[in-house]
Design a protein around this motif. Structure first.
Motif, mmCIF file in Angstrom:
data_model
loop_
_atom_site.group_PDB
_atom_site.id
_atom_site.type_symbol
_atom_site.label_atom_id
_atom_site.label_comp_id
_atom_site.label_asym_id
_atom_site.label_seq_id
_atom_site.Cartn_x
_atom_site.Cartn_y
_atom_site.Cartn_z
ATOM 1 N N LEU A 90 0.832 -1.202 0.000
ATOM 2 C CA LEU A 90 0.000 0.000 0.000
ATOM 3 C C LEU A 90 0.870 1.256 0.000
ATOM 4 O O LEU A 90 0.593 2.215 -0.732
ATOM 5 C CB LEU A 90 -0.932 0.003 1.210
ATOM 6 C CG LEU A 90 -1.892 1.175 1.322
ATOM 7 C CD1 LEU A 90 -2.873 1.165 0.156
ATOM 8 C CD2 LEU A 90 -2.623 1.125 2.640
ATOM 9 N N GLY A 91 1.949 1.258 0.807
ATOM 10 C CA GLY A 91 2.858 2.403 0.828
ATOM 11 C C GLY A 91 3.550 2.604 -0.499
ATOM 12 O O GLY A 91 3.756 3.733 -0.941
ATOM 13 N N ILE A 101 2.381 1.749 -3.476
ATOM 14 C CA ILE A 101 1.387 2.250 -4.439
ATOM 15 C C ILE A 101 1.102 3.723 -4.201
ATOM 16 O O ILE A 101 1.032 4.520 -5.138
ATOM 17 C CB ILE A 101 0.100 1.403 -4.377
ATOM 18 C CG1 ILE A 101 0.389 0.005 -4.922
ATOM 19 C CG2 ILE A 101 -1.034 2.065 -5.133
ATOM 20 C CD1 ILE A 101 -0.753 -0.969 -4.747
ATOM 21 N N VAL A 102 0.961 4.116 -2.927
ATOM 22 C CA VAL A 102 0.719 5.535 -2.621
ATOM 23 C C VAL A 102 1.939 6.373 -3.010
ATOM 24 O O VAL A 102 1.798 7.450 -3.608
ATOM 25 C CB VAL A 102 0.377 5.713 -1.122
ATOM 26 C CG1 VAL A 102 0.399 7.177 -0.720
ATOM 27 C CG2 VAL A 102 -0.977 5.098 -0.819
ATOM 28 N N GLY A 103 3.134 5.887 -2.709
ATOM 29 C CA GLY A 103 4.348 6.618 -3.089
ATOM 30 C C GLY A 103 4.493 6.745 -4.589
ATOM 31 O O GLY A 103 4.888 7.798 -5.102
ATOM 32 N N GLY A 113 2.028 6.699 -6.733
ATOM 33 C CA GLY A 113 0.978 7.612 -7.194
ATOM 34 C C GLY A 113 1.322 9.068 -6.947
ATOM 35 O O GLY A 113 0.977 9.946 -7.738
ATOM 36 N N LEU A 114 2.022 9.351 -5.849
ATOM 37 C CA LEU A 114 2.397 10.735 -5.556
ATOM 38 C C LEU A 114 3.587 11.192 -6.387
ATOM 39 O O LEU A 114 3.694 12.363 -6.746
ATOM 40 C CB LEU A 114 2.717 10.893 -4.066
ATOM 41 C CG LEU A 114 1.545 10.760 -3.108
ATOM 42 C CD1 LEU A 114 2.038 10.806 -1.673
ATOM 43 C CD2 LEU A 114 0.532 11.859 -3.344
#
Length: 102
Positions: free
Chosen positions: A75-76, A78-80, A82-83
């Motif tokens: 999850l981290g 994917i979020v990283g 995406g940002l």
């Protein structure tokens, strides 16, 4: 009342220390083991004898460390991603990002 300017310093000499008498240490007072009305809370050994028997079973795989740590890492990531993933440089709405495109 004396001010801090005219106070005499405290001086202790060896002669003053020679006159000091230390009282002999007597027997230490002990409490009686059984005081009237005292509460007894038991001992650890008594509690160990009365321990309930619990069947061991594996928990859900969601509670296993390898799963929730891996899921948090995924999850981290994917979020990283995406940002940090830059928008296409040809997009007009991303004019603030144009300075980063080469």
């Amino acid at each position: 009342m004396a001010t801090s300017d005219n106070k005499e310093p405290l001086k202790i000499t060896l002669a003053d220390l020679a006159h000091v008498v230390v009282p002999e240490a007597g027997p230490s007072p002990t409490l009686p083991s059984e005081v009237a009305g005292a509460r007894s809370y038991g001992t650890i050994a008594e509690a160990a004898d009365k321990a309930p028997v619990v069947a061991e079973e594996r928990g859900s795989f969601l509670l296993q460390g390898w799963f929730y740590l891996g899921a948090a890492g995924l999850l981290g990531a994917i979020v990283g991603w995406g940002l940090c993933e830059p928008l296409p440089c040809g997009d007009i709405s991303a004019s603030w990002l144009m300075s980063f495109c080469s």
